[in-house]
Each structure stands twice: as C-alpha cells, then as structure tokens.
Design a protein around this motif. Structure first.
Motif, short mmCIF file in Angstrom:
data_model
loop_
_atom_site.label_atom_id
_atom_site.label_comp_id
_atom_site.label_asym_id
_atom_site.label_seq_id
_atom_site.Cartn_x
_atom_site.Cartn_y
_atom_site.Cartn_z
N ALA A 317 0.82 -1.21 0.00
CA ALA A 317 0.00 0.00 0.00
C ALA A 317 0.86 1.26 0.00
N ILE A 322 -2.43 3.22 -5.98
CA ILE A 322 -3.46 2.81 -6.93
C ILE A 322 -4.21 4.03 -7.48
N THR A 346 -10.35 2.95 -10.17
CA THR A 346 -9.57 2.86 -8.93
C THR A 346 -10.04 1.70 -8.07
N ASP A 347 -11.36 1.55 -7.94
CA ASP A 347 -11.92 0.45 -7.13
C ASP A 347 -11.55 -0.91 -7.71
N ASP A 350 -7.86 -1.58 -7.11
CA ASP A 350 -7.66 -1.87 -5.69
C ASP A 350 -8.11 -3.28 -5.35
N THR A 354 -5.59 -6.19 -4.12
CA THR A 354 -5.80 -6.82 -2.82
C THR A 354 -5.74 -8.34 -2.94
#
Length: 418
Positions: A317, A322, A346-347, A350, A354
């Motif tokens: 992170a 991101i 972006t989502d 991400d 993850t």
C-alpha cells in the motif's frame, strides 16, 4: 547457455563490468576475515554456534558477523535507511517531491540515505559493542569507540563498493553484496550435510529429499517472482495538431510479489527483539517472556505468519499508489475495457491488487516457514539457507540477468537469455 555466455564475454564493455564486479566481490570476501580490533572473535563465534538467533543476519553478512569482522554489520544499515526513507515519503512532502524530480531528486535522496546510513551504523555499532561487551578484551571507552568506528567504516566501505558495482559493474551493487554473502555460505551448508552423513545423523535418502525440496523451491520462487497480473488498458484516439495519437492497447503489469522480501525482514526483525533482549538481560521475568518468542515456538511461528501478511499489505500500500495509477491512465486518455475512468477504475485496481497481494503474502509466509518444513521432513538442521535467502538469491539473479540481456542487445541482436 555456455555459447551465449561466451558471446557476452566477447563484448569488451561487458567483460570489464563482469571483471570489476568479481574484483569487488573479492574485496568483500577479504574484508569478512579482517577482525575488529580489541575483540575476542573466538568467543563471539562460540556464542553464535550455541543458537540460531543471529543465523539469518550472519548469512546475509557472509559469515562476517560470527567472525565479528569489520563487515559484521554488512549493508544492513543502508538497507534500513533506504526502507525508512521510502516509508517516510508518505508523510514528508519534501521526499515525495524529490522522488518526482528525476535524476536530481535521486541524487538528493541518495545523499540523505548515505547520511542516515552512517547514523544508523553508529547506533547499531554501539548496540553490538554493548551486547557483546563480554567478548571485549579490555572493556573501556576507547575500546568501544574503536569497535564502533571500525564497524561503521566497514559498512560505509560496503556502501561504496555497492554503488561502484552499480555504476561500473553488473546489476544492483547493494543487492549483489547480499547475494554474494548468501552464496558464500553454500560451502558451509554442504560441509554440514557431509558431517551429518558421516556421523549417521541422516542418510542419503534425507539428502535426496532435501535436494528435491530445494529444486522445487527454486522453481516455485522463480514462478512467483516473475508472476504478474496483466490489466488490459485501451487508449482512445486523439488528434494533436495534424498528428493522431493513441488508439492502441496495452496492459498494466501488477506483480504478485510486489513487496519482495521486505515483509519477512520486517517481521523477523520485530520478533527477534524480545529474544535478543532476553539473551543479554539476565532477569527472570524477561527471560520467561523471551522464551515465548524463541525461534520455532508456537507463539513465535503464529506471530511470524501474521506479521508477514500484515507487512505485505502495508508495504504494498505504501509503495504502490493505486489512485495515482488510475489518474495517470485517465490523463493519457486510457481506460480499462468495461469500466469508466475515475473511481470505478480505482476500485477495480484496488480489488485486483488486494487479491494478488493476499496470494503474495501467503507465498512469503510459506517461504518463511520452509526451514521448519525442511527440518520436519528431512531432519536436517543447522543450515540457514532457507526460503528467505533463496528468494533474495533468485530475485537478484533474475534482475542481473535482465541487465546483462539489455547490455548484450546493444551489441548483438541475440541476447543472453532466450
């Protein structure tokens, strides 16, 4: 392979770089046998032989720590300084601005890293002198200062050697110093296996099983280290003046093991602290607490796995932005097929990051546990070349081969690797 290697060595520039790198390796190995003045090296080596608390650190230093030579701290202060500055970019705007200034910013960060390395080396030198004070021949202020100056000078010399290898040799110099330290311990590992065979502690089947596991680990580490998730990106056509730009497809390579070996180093350093304190502080309750964190205990193993997973997510992170990646795609007129630019992109990135970070965290935890697994399956103990060191060796070897490939392609159409 041999023909390709011979072809590369015919290039004068590459040959000079390889020879220079090997000469620097020889200087490094010579320094590991120069003892720090005023210290009983035999007593310190006996202390290391009594346990495996500092086995990993001694492995990275190529045996210099157990000999307490001028390179006993290895390049560790420089690595710590680099990691600290990299993490501080998030909270110190000046460091973040330097990272965006290109070559000039790199010079500023490198200069700051050197100063911080000296500070950390002095602190670590005092800590080592205090912790190993029983091995000092004539313990006084002058002797302690002499030890600290010798250790700090050794670290600074290694830092210079690493930078010279980067500029005039092959590959990343700092990584290659760690690589050389780990590889130099291979003869000791082979000697340990031979001794176990001679005394009958293990048999030939144990050795064969050990070699098969080692080969499988190499293949596994190479596959994960090279593994990426390719996110397709489509760039729309745009006209600037009389020229048309864009209209092509590309992809974003998201590495499975984005954090590298850093989470293992963080986790092991944190868990070594209680055991280190317990080894030098002879207080009953401190000794009892340190016993719970001894290497291989259920509590230490469980915390080790949890911390590796945590630091993998944390370091990924910190180092991978991101949101900034999504904004850059939008600015370049790109989009991920099926997603709108901005927050949806972006989502999605991400979510993907993850998931693959979880895979990378599990991989690192498994690699860190390999010494325990090897001991359980083969019964072979006392060999510190486990998953962590293998991860470093494979990563450095792959990066170095890629650099040789790029340099070879300057002179030849056919490179080093096929």
């Amino acid at each position: 392979m041999l023909a390709a290697l011979a072809n590369v060595l015919r290039v004068p520039e590459l040959r000079r770089r390889v020879i220079f790198t090997l000469v620097m390796f020889a200087v490094f190995r010579l320094g590991t046998h120069i003892p720090v003045p005023g210290v009983n090296a035999a007593m310190i080596e006996q202390l290391f032989n009594n346990g495996n608390l500092f086995g990993l650190l001694d492995l990275f230093s190529g045996g210099a720590l157990s000999k307490f030579s001028i390179f006993a701290m290895s390049i560790t202060p420089y690595i710590n300084a680099s990691i600290i500055l990299q993490l501080l970019k998030v909270v110190i705007p000046t460091l973040e601005e330097w990272s965006k200034e290109g070559q000039e910013g790199y010079k500023k960060i490198n200069k700051t890293t050197r100063y911080l390395t000296v500070v950390l080396a002095v602190i670590q030198g005092f800590g080592m002198a205090f912790g190993l004070r029983s091995a000092i021949n004539n313990p006084n202020v002058f002797s302690v200062l002499m030890i600290v100056v010798s250790l700090t000078a050794g670290t600074c010399l290694l830092m210079w050697i690493g930078e010279e290898i980067t500029q005039k040799g092959i590959g990343n110099g700092i990584s290659l110093i760690i690589f050389a330290g780990i590889v130099s311990r291979l003869p000791d590992g082979i000697s340990t296996l031979a001794k176990y065979l001679n005394v009958g502690t293990i048999n030939i089947l144990n050795v064969i099983l050990f070699l098969l596991i080692a080969l499988a680990m190499v293949v596994f580490v190479v596959a994960i280290s090279q593994g990426v998730r390719k996110i397709p990106v489509q760039y729309s056509k745009r006209i600037v003046g009389r020229k048309m730009y864009g209209g092509h497809s590309s992809y974003i390579p998201l590495k499975v093991n984005q954090a590298g070996v850093i989470p293992i180093i963080f986790a092991s350093s944190l868990l070594m602290l209680p055991a280190t304190i317990g080894q030098f502080v002879k207080v009953p309750w401190v000794q009892k607490i340190a016993g719970y964190f001894a290497w291989g205990t259920p509590l230490q193993t469980a915390l080790y796995i949890i911390l590796i997973i945590f630091f993998t997510f944390f370091y990924t992170a910190v180092t991978l932005d991101i949101k900034n990646m999504s904004e850059n795609i939008k600015k370049m007129g790109g989009f991920i097929p099926g997603l709108r630019p901005g927050k949806p992109t972006t989502d999605y990135l991400d979510m993907v990051m993850t998931r693959i970070t979880l895979s990378g965290a599990i991989f690192l935890a498994l690699i860190a546990m390999m010494p325990h697994i090897i001991v359980y399956l083969t019964g072979i103990e006392g060999i510190y070349i486990g998953g962590t060191s293998l991860l470093i060796v494979v990563g450095v070897a792959l990066d170095t081969m890629k650099q040789i490939e790029s340099l070879a392609l300057v002179r030849h159409y056919q490179g080093f690797m096929k």
